[in-house]
Design a protein around this motif. Structure first.
Motif, mmCIF file in Angstrom:
data_model
loop_
_atom_site.group_PDB
_atom_site.id
_atom_site.type_symbol
_atom_site.label_atom_id
_atom_site.label_comp_id
_atom_site.label_asym_id
_atom_site.label_seq_id
_atom_site.Cartn_x
_atom_site.Cartn_y
_atom_site.Cartn_z
ATOM 1 N N VAL A 31 0.818 -1.199 0.000
ATOM 2 C CA VAL A 31 0.000 0.000 0.000
ATOM 3 C C VAL A 31 0.863 1.265 0.000
ATOM 4 N N GLY A 32 2.019 1.211 0.681
ATOM 5 C CA GLY A 32 2.913 2.365 0.690
ATOM 6 C C GLY A 32 3.478 2.649 -0.689
ATOM 7 N N VAL A 33 3.795 1.588 -1.422
ATOM 8 C CA VAL A 33 4.305 1.764 -2.786
ATOM 9 C C VAL A 33 3.243 2.388 -3.679
ATOM 10 N N GLU A 34 2.002 1.926 -3.537
ATOM 11 C CA GLU A 34 0.924 2.487 -4.358
ATOM 12 C C GLU A 34 0.668 3.948 -3.999
ATOM 13 N N ILE B 36 7.278 23.846 -26.524
ATOM 14 C CA ILE B 36 6.975 23.526 -25.128
ATOM 15 C C ILE B 36 5.829 22.514 -25.050
ATOM 16 N N ILE B 37 4.809 22.708 -25.870
ATOM 17 C CA ILE B 37 3.667 21.788 -25.861
ATOM 18 C C ILE B 37 4.091 20.393 -26.298
ATOM 19 N N ILE B 38 4.889 20.306 -27.360
ATOM 20 C CA ILE B 38 5.356 19.005 -27.855
ATOM 21 C C ILE B 38 6.184 18.292 -26.789
ATOM 22 N N LEU B 39 7.121 19.021 -26.170
ATOM 23 C CA LEU B 39 7.956 18.417 -25.134
ATOM 24 C C LEU B 39 7.112 17.958 -23.946
ATOM 25 N N SER B 40 6.119 18.754 -23.552
ATOM 26 C CA SER B 40 5.260 18.395 -22.426
ATOM 27 C C SER B 40 4.478 17.122 -22.719
ATOM 28 N N ILE B 41 3.961 17.001 -23.922
ATOM 29 C CA ILE B 41 3.177 15.819 -24.278
ATOM 30 C C ILE B 41 4.060 14.583 -24.332
ATOM 31 N N VAL B 42 5.267 14.714 -24.867
ATOM 32 C CA VAL B 42 6.191 13.578 -24.929
ATOM 33 C C VAL B 42 6.546 13.105 -23.520
ATOM 34 N N VAL B 43 6.889 14.041 -22.642
ATOM 35 C CA VAL B 43 7.230 13.692 -21.258
ATOM 36 C C VAL B 43 6.030 13.052 -20.560
ATOM 37 N N ALA B 44 4.836 13.648 -20.728
ATOM 38 C CA ALA B 44 3.640 13.112 -20.080
ATOM 39 C C ALA B 44 3.338 11.700 -20.563
ATOM 40 N N THR B 45 3.453 11.466 -21.859
ATOM 41 C CA THR B 45 3.171 10.141 -22.405
ATOM 42 C C THR B 45 4.128 9.100 -21.853
ATOM 43 N N ALA B 46 5.416 9.444 -21.812
ATOM 44 C CA ALA B 46 6.420 8.493 -21.304
ATOM 45 C C ALA B 46 6.190 8.184 -19.819
ATOM 46 N N VAL B 47 5.936 9.221 -19.032
ATOM 47 C CA VAL B 47 5.754 9.022 -17.595
ATOM 48 C C VAL B 47 4.477 8.238 -17.301
ATOM 49 N N TYR B 48 3.393 8.569 -18.003
ATOM 50 C CA TYR B 48 2.133 7.870 -17.748
ATOM 51 C C TYR B 48 2.215 6.405 -18.153
ATOM 52 N N LEU B 49 2.929 6.097 -19.222
ATOM 53 C CA LEU B 49 3.123 4.700 -19.607
ATOM 54 C C LEU B 49 3.925 3.962 -18.536
ATOM 55 N N LEU B 50 4.923 4.639 -17.968
ATOM 56 C CA LEU B 50 5.719 4.031 -16.912
ATOM 57 C C LEU B 50 4.865 3.736 -15.678
ATOM 58 N N PHE B 51 4.013 4.707 -15.300
ATOM 59 C CA PHE B 51 3.140 4.487 -14.148
ATOM 60 C C PHE B 51 2.097 3.405 -14.431
ATOM 61 N N PHE B 52 1.651 3.316 -15.658
ATOM 62 C CA PHE B 52 0.684 2.270 -16.012
ATOM 63 C C PHE B 52 1.313 0.888 -15.853
ATOM 64 N N LEU B 53 2.558 0.735 -16.321
ATOM 65 C CA LEU B 53 3.261 -0.549 -16.150
ATOM 66 C C LEU B 53 3.512 -0.827 -14.673
ATOM 67 N N TRP B 54 3.826 0.240 -13.928
ATOM 68 C CA TRP B 54 4.045 0.089 -12.491
ATOM 69 C C TRP B 54 2.771 -0.402 -11.811
ATOM 70 N N VAL C 89 2.272 -4.081 -12.408
ATOM 71 C CA VAL C 89 3.169 -4.900 -11.594
ATOM 72 C C VAL C 89 2.660 -4.990 -10.154
ATOM 73 N N ILE C 90 2.217 -3.845 -9.597
ATOM 74 C CA ILE C 90 1.706 -3.847 -8.221
ATOM 75 C C ILE C 90 0.465 -4.720 -8.114
ATOM 76 N N SER C 91 -0.435 -4.627 -9.101
ATOM 77 C CA SER C 91 -1.654 -5.442 -9.069
ATOM 78 C C SER C 91 -1.334 -6.924 -9.158
ATOM 79 N N ALA C 92 -0.304 -7.246 -9.938
ATOM 80 C CA ALA C 92 0.062 -8.656 -10.096
ATOM 81 C C ALA C 92 0.715 -9.211 -8.834
ATOM 82 N N MET C 93 1.473 -8.363 -8.112
ATOM 83 C CA MET C 93 2.181 -8.820 -6.921
ATOM 84 C C MET C 93 1.293 -8.849 -5.678
#
Length: 247
Positions: A136-139, A174-192, A195-199
């Protein structure tokens, strides 16, 4: 000379375009504009466009009207100048194409409100794991970091949208960079999250009411729609930013 000017004014082939709140109305004859002026439907401060001189000027700046060919009269004039607007748009710029203005509306108005929605949803319903679950702390940490990242992206999008509306070259970047960063980070959190749900043990998940599940579904649909618009904006800006009237 006076007779030639009168002849020019009365020529039925004279064509003019009238700017009202950024919309070009026409073609109009000299008589039609004169009638509108005499009936106080327009004023000397309104902008008109000459099909001959290819220029927008206030009505008071034209000393005489000139006739034009039928071909030039039928050609629509360029976008009226910003000065022709009775009230300057708050979120858009009349010199930008529709898609660019929609991006401005999203970054300046919609994105901040969506961030508030996501924060309220995260605070109200908390974690999916109960307080006794080992992960729960990790989530909770993942949710906190996600809120910080989304806040940074929202601020960055707002700055980019403001610069785009001001016709600055840095706006699309700025908009392009923001969207690229947001997409990468959100995909990382989605995979995270996967993993938490599976564990985690299924018994450690918090049971949700129907109302909570419906709200979660609504937030998911909103987030999915926002993501689709962000990606569409990303591809559109990468392809068309160089054609925008930026300085």
């Amino acid at each position: 000379m006076h007779e030639e000017n009168n002849k020019t004014i009365e020529n039925p082939e004279s064509h003019w375009w009238l700017a009202k709140n950024g919309v070009a109305e026409g073609p109009l004859s000299h008589q039609e504009i004169s009638d509108a002026l005499n009936s106080n439907r327009i004023s000397l401060a309104d902008y008109v466009y000459s099909s001959i001189e290819k220029d927008w000027k206030p009505l008071s700046a034209w000393s005489e009207f000139e006739s034009g060919t039928e071909e030039s009269a039928l050609q629509p004039p360029p976008v009226p100048p910003v000065e022709s607007y009775s009230i300057e748009p708050l979120l858009t710029n009349p010199r930008l194409p529709p898609m660019a203005n929609w991006i401005c509306i999203y970054t300046l108005q919609i994105s901040p409100w969506l961030w508030c929605l996501y924060v309220i949803a995260g605070i109200t319903y908390g974690t999916d794991l109960d307080e006794n679950a080992p992960l729960v702390g990790v989530e909770a940490f993942a949710i906190f970091v996600s809120m910080l990242v989304s806040m940074g992206v929202t601020i960055s999008l707002f700055i980019g949208g403001a610069r785009l509306r001001a016709l600055s070259h840095s706006g699309p970047n700025i908009i392009i960079l923001s969207i690229v960063v947001a997409t990468a980070v959100y995909l990382l959190f989605f995979l995270w999250a996967i993993v938490i749900s599976a564990m985690a043990d299924q018994s450690h998940f918090v049971s949700k009411t129907v109302a909570v599940e419906l709200f979660d579904y609504f937030v998911f649909i909103v987030a999915l729609s926002e993501g689709a618009f962000m990606l569409t904006s990303l591809f559109w800006l990468r392809r068309n930013a160089r054609f925008l009237p930026l300085t």
